[in-house]
Enzyme design. Structure first.
Site, mmCIF file in Angstrom:
data_model
loop_
_atom_site.group_PDB
_atom_site.id
_atom_site.type_symbol
_atom_site.label_atom_id
_atom_site.label_comp_id
_atom_site.label_asym_id
_atom_site.label_seq_id
_atom_site.Cartn_x
_atom_site.Cartn_y
_atom_site.Cartn_z
ATOM 1 N N CYS A 76 0.870 -1.184 0.000
ATOM 2 C CA CYS A 76 0.000 0.000 0.000
ATOM 3 C C CYS A 76 0.906 1.232 0.000
ATOM 4 O O CYS A 76 1.619 1.468 0.989
ATOM 5 C CB CYS A 76 -0.903 -0.008 1.233
ATOM 6 S SG CYS A 76 -1.970 1.443 1.326
ATOM 7 N N HIS A 168 -2.201 -4.911 -10.635
ATOM 8 C CA HIS A 168 -2.789 -3.715 -11.264
ATOM 9 C C HIS A 168 -3.081 -3.967 -12.742
ATOM 10 O O HIS A 168 -2.306 -4.639 -13.421
ATOM 11 C CB HIS A 168 -1.825 -2.531 -11.132
ATOM 12 C CG HIS A 168 -1.726 -2.025 -9.717
ATOM 13 N ND1 HIS A 168 -2.579 -1.073 -9.198
ATOM 14 C CD2 HIS A 168 -0.916 -2.397 -8.691
ATOM 15 C CE1 HIS A 168 -2.281 -0.867 -7.926
ATOM 16 N NE2 HIS A 168 -1.281 -1.659 -7.593
ATOM 17 N N GLU A 217 -10.060 0.394 -6.532
ATOM 18 C CA GLU A 217 -9.161 -0.512 -5.831
ATOM 19 C C GLU A 217 -9.803 -1.870 -5.549
ATOM 20 O O GLU A 217 -11.005 -1.963 -5.264
ATOM 21 C CB GLU A 217 -8.730 0.099 -4.487
ATOM 22 C CG GLU A 217 -7.678 1.168 -4.593
ATOM 23 C CD GLU A 217 -7.011 1.456 -3.264
ATOM 24 O OE1 GLU A 217 -6.958 0.541 -2.417
ATOM 25 O OE2 GLU A 217 -6.557 2.593 -3.063
ATOM 26 N N CYS A 226 -4.524 6.116 -4.975
ATOM 27 C CA CYS A 226 -3.956 4.776 -4.766
ATOM 28 C C CYS A 226 -2.468 4.881 -5.094
ATOM 29 O O CYS A 226 -2.117 5.133 -6.256
ATOM 30 C CB CYS A 226 -4.642 3.763 -5.687
ATOM 31 S SG CYS A 226 -3.947 2.095 -5.556
ATOM 32 N N GLY A 229 -1.215 2.182 -7.279
ATOM 33 C CA GLY A 229 -1.852 2.409 -8.582
ATOM 34 C C GLY A 229 -1.169 3.510 -9.366
ATOM 35 O O GLY A 229 -1.006 3.415 -10.595
HETATM 36 N N1 LIG Z 1 -6.620 -2.146 -2.445
HETATM 37 C C1 LIG Z 1 -5.207 -2.498 -2.641
HETATM 38 C C2 LIG Z 1 -4.387 -2.248 -1.348
HETATM 39 C C3 LIG Z 1 -4.219 -0.776 -1.045
HETATM 40 C C4 LIG Z 1 -3.484 -0.059 -2.131
HETATM 41 C C5 LIG Z 1 -3.601 1.461 -2.131
HETATM 42 N N2 LIG Z 1 -4.386 2.033 -1.083
HETATM 43 C C6 LIG Z 1 -2.228 2.118 -2.212
HETATM 44 O O1 LIG Z 1 -2.058 3.253 -1.727
HETATM 45 O O2 LIG Z 1 -1.319 1.499 -2.822
HETATM 46 C C7 LIG Z 1 -5.113 -3.988 -2.987
HETATM 47 O O3 LIG Z 1 -6.022 -4.730 -2.623
HETATM 48 O O4 LIG Z 1 -4.100 -4.366 -3.607
#
Ligand SMILES: N[C@H](CCC[C@H](N)C(=O)O)C(=O)O
Length: 287
Positions: A76, A168, A217, A226, A229
């Site tokens: 994250c 991703h 997400e 994100c 992301g």
């Molecule tokens: N929902 C993402 C995790 C959080 C990623 C995001 N909040 C960031 O800042 O990278 C997943 O399931 O891979």
């Protein structure tokens, strides 16, 4: 159980931070989902649990759980910046640069003089089996030597597929603000070609050094930003020959700076992310 927590946000991506450096913390999935619930709990996109590392050369271990599902995830980016800010504010380390292990990565995190936080997010992963992505029977289009994949049921789009530790799928769109993210996001997130589901990125190229990005997400829906992301989208744009090595990413919650020298230094070059991280409030909840 009475649980003290710190509510934080990085570019609008919000977190409940739990400090397990003094005593171990084992929460059930139901308790994690309660923390993440915006009506019956505190409410957040992800929960971050901070522990001391058992490894001598590593300062901390940090675990990440999606707030809606209570499921643990691999990485994250916005959370990593908030983690550094938390460590500095709580005096958990006097180092300007700290080594942190996650479930599948070792990160180097720095707190800069200007208060923004710079995170070495590690190298992107393009090996499809490690995303994971099943492209069997599909024919990707190659642009600038980089694969763009079709997905059944999403004929109007093609996707860059890669991992930043978490999966991703990034598509280029003309105008993020009006793109049907709410409709397309869930179809991509749960697409059968992604055995562990996927974070769906929607990338608008403004110039070679500026982009706009929305991300639906995995297990969280669309967040205001994100971090992983943003890294994945910029890496894809650079590999497609559309972006330079340093890019400003405008998200709905704020701006991130992403740097990747993968074309000049090799695809295993680390992705560097710089951005905001702030404490919003402290609290206590009875679970
Ligand atoms: N929902 C993402 C995790 C959080 C990623 C995001 N909040 C960031 O800042 O990278 C997943 O399931 O891979």
């Amino acid at each position: 159980m009475n649980l003290r927590f710190t509510k934080m946000q990085g570019a609008g991506n919000d977190f409940v931070v739990l400090d397990a450096t003094a005593a171990p913390l084992a929460l059930t999935t139901a308790q994690l989902r309660r923390l993440g619930d915006r009506r019956f709990g505190v409410g957040c996109d992800q929960i971050l649990v901070i522990e001391r590392s058992e490894r001598a050369d590593v300062d901390f271990r940090y675990r990440i759980f999606n707030g809606a599902s209570g499921e643990e995830v691999e990485h994250c980016g916005n959370g990593a910046r908030c983690f550094v800010r938390y460590v500095a504010e709580k005096g958990l380390s006097d180092k300007r640069s700290i080594k942190v292990e996650t479930v599948n990565a070792l990160l180097e995190l720095q707190l800069r003089e200007d208060g923004r936080v710079r995170v070495d997010m590690g190298a992107p992963v393009f090996e499809l089996a490690r995303v994971p992505f099943d492209g069997t029977g599909l024919s990707p289009r190659i642009e600038n030597g980089f694969e763009l994949w079709p997905l059944e049921g999403l004929a109007q789009a093609e996707f860059a597929v890669l991992s930043m530790g978490n999966p991703h799928a990034v598509q280029r769109v003309a105008e993020v603000d009006t793109h049907p993210v709410a409709e397309q996001g869930p179809l991509i997130e749960a697409h059968r070609r992604f055995p562990r589901k996927v974070n769906a990125g929607f990338l608008q190229i403004v110039s070679r050094r500026e982009v706009k990005l929305r991300v639906f997400e995995r297990d969280a829906g669309e967040t205001l930003a994100c971090g992983t992301g943003a890294c994945a989208a910029v890496v894809a744009g650079i590999r497609l020959g559309l972006l330079d090595e340093a890019v400003e990413v405008h998200t709905r919650g704020g701006d991130l700076r992403i740097e990747w020298a993968g074309l000049s230094q090799g695809l295993d070059a680390p992705v560097l992310m710089t951005g905001p991280a702030q404490t919003v409030f402290e609290g206590e909840i009875t679970l």
